[in-house]
Design a protein around this motif. Structure first.
Motif, PDB file in Angstrom:
ATOM      1  N   ARG A 121     -19.869  36.266   0.317  1.00 43.87           N
ATOM      2  CA  ARG A 121     -19.387  36.664  -1.010  1.00 43.87           C
ATOM      3  C   ARG A 121     -20.414  36.320  -2.094  1.00 43.87           C
ATOM      4  O   ARG A 121     -20.720  37.141  -2.962  1.00 43.87           O
ATOM      5  CB  ARG A 121     -18.065  35.958  -1.324  1.00 43.87           C
ATOM      6  N   GLY A 173     -23.793  38.420  -1.644  1.00 44.19           N
ATOM      7  CA  GLY A 173     -23.633  39.849  -1.907  1.00 44.19           C
ATOM      8  C   GLY A 173     -24.520  40.731  -1.054  1.00 44.19           C
ATOM      9  O   GLY A 173     -24.551  40.635   0.172  1.00 44.19           O
ATOM     10  N   LYS A 174     -25.293  41.602  -1.713  1.00 38.86           N
ATOM     11  CA  LYS A 174     -26.106  42.592  -1.003  1.00 38.86           C
ATOM     12  C   LYS A 174     -27.318  41.995  -0.304  1.00 38.86           C
ATOM     13  O   LYS A 174     -28.009  42.693   0.438  1.00 38.86           O
ATOM     14  CB  LYS A 174     -26.548  43.680  -1.982  1.00 38.86           C
ATOM     15  N   ASP A 193     -23.874  43.565   2.761  1.00 37.25           N
ATOM     16  CA  ASP A 193     -22.828  43.124   1.829  1.00 37.25           C
ATOM     17  C   ASP A 193     -21.478  43.082   2.539  1.00 37.25           C
ATOM     18  O   ASP A 193     -20.507  43.726   2.133  1.00 37.25           O
ATOM     19  CB  ASP A 193     -22.774  44.067   0.621  1.00 37.25           C
TER      20      ASP A 193
END
Length: 410
Positions: free
Chosen positions: A360, A363-364, A388
């Protein structure tokens, strides 16, 4: 007060204060109450963790301690698994230990040698938890609290109940100018604690009963030795290019097998998953080296690829640190978690709460490399990549049973 100063306060003053009356003693009060004002302790989520410290109960303890309990496992030093700082009897230092409540074994196995039972459970976890690694001063060796007396069996119980620990000498603590190292170590131990928690298939006392009934201390000790030199299958290969992400899969409930109950072989499952996971990680390491080496801009980062799960343990929440380019051709760190099974593409895999939280936050920049086999005995892994993953998986909290989402976000 810094945490290092709290530990040094106990180590440098306890012996002198033990010669005085225990009741209303200022040091005893400080040992009990001061941790709640220390940042790295007080910042822990009080709804999840209980903090307790003691210099004795009505009289001075041989081994003063500070404990951290996951409320879903235990809220007492007498039973269950917990994190504890144990000061040695000769006050030469303090252990940060993942330990167990010895009183539980005294009450439940009074006629069956409780010392052997608690040691058996310690050895079980040392032999079978894949994330226990001898790194940064942490190890699963025996601890020595240097108690030479005969007035209490608790120091021996602590020693036998130790699963994983790190020792800080007085000199080590005096060299610290901040709590940074202590904070990092505690965070790592909490991660190990949570991974153990997620390995419990029922409440701790039933797990313990299963372990002490079915395990051999000799065989577990042998496993611990073999674990450090465990080899992987060097003939395994990873196909050159990833397959398409399957977005047509559903997480299904287990089939009802009626009253037929089959007890899982938890030990063999853990050992098999550890070896298989390491095979997959090494294949992805090679994959990343190959990808970066072929790119004119990324090739200078090849030497910075890290196998985190081996070099630093599993607390990072991902297995491999690599590098990739973003849409603007800038270099970014790439956090890779490897999930491999010998079963097919349709098989769900598991994520820990720590892995999910890191996914989380990253992310990406976080990816899951999902390795699988078309046939059980194949010598090659196929794989797909979920980028992600926090936003691109369907999950069921068991740990988290995982499959790709039906719609993948960019």
């Amino acid at each position: 007060m810094l945490f290092k100063d709290y530990l040094l306060m106990v180590l440098t003053n306890y012996q002198t204060e033990k010669e005085t009356q225990y009741s209303k003693n200022k040091l005893a009060d400080s040992i009990r109450n001061e941790p709640l004002s220390i940042d790295i302790i007080s910042n822990l989520d009080s709804t999840k963790y209980k903090i307790s410290a003691s210099a004795g109960n009505g009289q001075w303890a041989v081994i003063p301690w500070l404990s951290i309990y996951d409320r879903k496992i235990t809220e007492s030093a007498q039973k269950g698994y917990y994190i504890v700082y144990l000061f040695t009897a000769n006050l030469s230092g303090v252990y940060l230990s993942l330990n167990q409540g010895y009183t539980f074994y005294q009450k439940n196995y009074a006629r069956e040698d409780p010392k052997k039972k608690i040691e058996l459970v310690s050895k079980y976890w040392q032999a079978n938890l894949p994330f226990l690694k001898d790194i940064n001063g942490f190890n699963s060796n025996k601890i020595n609290l240097n108690y030479k007396g005969t007035g209490t069996v608790l120091p021996k119980g602590y020693e036998l109940g130790n699963i994983f620990s790190k020792f800080y000498s007085t000199n080590d603590l005096q060299k610290m100018s901040t709590d940074k190292a202590l904070s990092q170590d505690l965070n790592y131990m909490i991660t190990v604690y949570q991974e153990l928690k997620e390995s419990l298939y029922t409440i701790f006392d039933k797990v313990n009963a299963h372990i002490v009934k079915g395990q051999s201390l000799y065989k577990l000790t042998e496993k611990i030795e073999n674990k450090k030199s465990k080899s992987v299958n060097k003939d395994m290969i990873l196909i050159e290019n990833p397959t398409q992400i399957p977005t047509n899969l559903e997480i299904t409930k287990p089939k009802n097998l009626g009253n037929t109950k089959r007890k899982p072989d938890y030990i063999n499952n853990l050992e098999r998953n550890t070896k298989q996971g390491l095979e997959g990680e090494e294949l992805v390491i090679k994959n990343q080296i190959d990808i970066l080496s072929k790119d004119s801009k990324l090739k200078e980062y090849v030497d910075q690829i890290k196998h985190l799960s081996v070099d630093e343990g599993d607390g990072a929440g991902y297995d491999i640190l690599s590098f990739k380019k973003d849409t603007k051709n800038e270099i970014l760190e790439h956090y890779i978690e490897v999930k491999s099974t010998k079963s097919g593409i349709e098989t769900p895999f598991f994520m820990s709460s720590n892995e999910l939280e890191v996914a989380r936050t990253k992310g990406k920049q976080y990816s899951i490399y999902r390795l699988y086999k078309k046939h059980k005995n194949d010598t090659e892994f196929n794989y797909y990549i979920i980028n992600d993953p926090y936003n691109n998986i369907q999950k069921e909290p068991s740990k988290y049973k995982v499959l790709p989402s039906k719609k993948q976000k960019d």
